[in-house]
Design a protein around this motif. Structure first.
Motif, mmCIF file in Angstrom:
data_model
loop_
_atom_site.group_PDB
_atom_site.id
_atom_site.type_symbol
_atom_site.label_atom_id
_atom_site.label_comp_id
_atom_site.label_asym_id
_atom_site.label_seq_id
_atom_site.Cartn_x
_atom_site.Cartn_y
_atom_site.Cartn_z
ATOM 1 N N PHE A 274 -3.510 0.116 -8.719
ATOM 2 C CA PHE A 274 -4.336 0.219 -7.523
ATOM 3 C C PHE A 274 -3.525 0.671 -6.315
ATOM 4 N N GLY A 275 -2.290 1.074 -6.536
ATOM 5 C CA GLY A 275 -1.451 1.536 -5.444
ATOM 6 C C GLY A 275 -1.002 0.388 -4.559
ATOM 7 N N GLY A 276 -0.512 0.716 -3.403
ATOM 8 C CA GLY A 276 -0.052 -0.298 -2.469
ATOM 9 C C GLY A 276 0.228 0.333 -1.127
ATOM 10 N N GLY A 277 0.533 -0.493 -0.144
ATOM 11 C CA GLY A 277 0.876 0.003 1.182
ATOM 12 C C GLY A 277 -0.305 0.666 1.870
ATOM 13 N N ALA A 278 -0.024 1.706 2.651
ATOM 14 C CA ALA A 278 -1.055 2.382 3.440
ATOM 15 C C ALA A 278 -2.083 3.102 2.567
ATOM 16 N N ARG A 279 -1.705 3.472 1.346
ATOM 17 C CA ARG A 279 -2.628 4.199 0.468
ATOM 18 C C ARG A 279 -3.206 3.327 -0.637
ATOM 19 N N LYS A 280 -3.195 2.030 -0.404
ATOM 20 C CA LYS A 280 -3.715 1.083 -1.405
ATOM 21 C C LYS A 280 -5.217 1.295 -1.595
ATOM 22 N N CYS A 281 -5.665 1.145 -2.820
ATOM 23 C CA CYS A 281 -7.083 1.332 -3.150
ATOM 24 C C CYS A 281 -7.930 0.302 -2.402
ATOM 25 N N VAL A 282 -8.964 0.766 -1.710
ATOM 26 C CA VAL A 282 -9.814 -0.156 -0.964
ATOM 27 C C VAL A 282 -10.787 -0.886 -1.887
ATOM 28 N N GLY A 283 -10.958 -0.412 -3.109
ATOM 29 C CA GLY A 283 -11.905 -1.027 -4.027
ATOM 30 C C GLY A 283 -11.272 -1.894 -5.090
ATOM 31 N N ASP A 284 -9.983 -2.233 -4.968
ATOM 32 C CA ASP A 284 -9.313 -2.970 -6.041
ATOM 33 C C ASP A 284 -9.909 -4.358 -6.235
ATOM 34 N N GLN A 285 -10.225 -5.057 -5.158
ATOM 35 C CA GLN A 285 -10.805 -6.391 -5.295
ATOM 36 C C GLN A 285 -12.212 -6.307 -5.889
#
Length: 134
Positions: free
Chosen positions: A20-31
């Motif tokens: 799901f990536g991380g930091g500023a480009r983290k996926c907004v839909g991971d949760q």
């Protein structure tokens, strides 16, 4: 300033290998994705009955970066009829917990009094595997 090494991490890979990536480009839909997966699993467990083919002792486990079964997890899946009564269990897992010194539900005992009364039969559930002698 990238760190190099055998295993990728957030600094060394710029999140390229993180699901799901991380930091500023983290996926907004991971949760939401994790919640959706849990809800899907709940629906599967409510609508289908899963029964081991063989013994749970035959499954085995091998570890590496992730945990896998050694011999697969062969199961028989059947659709649940909501009008049927709940299936009877022989208490296999409860007996395994008791053998290992846990309560029948798999939790550690909270006190020595709980250990002493664990195997006493109760009026509500006289056939409870937790009431049997280990």
């Amino acid at each position: 300033d990238k760190i190099s090494g055998l295993y990728p991490n957030e600094q060394a890979t710029d999140f390229a290998f993180l699901p799901f990536g991380g930091g500023a480009r983290k996926c907004v839909g991971d949760q939401f994705a994790m919640l959706e997966a849990a809800a899907t699993m709940c629906q599967m467990l409510n609508n289908y009955n899963f029964v081991f083919e063989g013994s749970p002792d035959d499954v085995g486990m091998k570890t590496g970066a992730t945990i896998h079964t050694m011999n697969g997890l062969n199961m028989r899946v059947t659709k649940v009829n909501p009008d049927d009564p709940l299936p009877h269990s022989d208490g296999y897992w409860e007996k395994q917990h008791l053998k290992r010194g846990f309560s029948a539900c798999g939790k550690p005992f909270s006190s020595t009094a709980a250990v002493a009364t664990q195997n006493l039969p109760t009026k509500e559930r006289p056939d409870d595997p937790g009431n049997a002698s280990p």
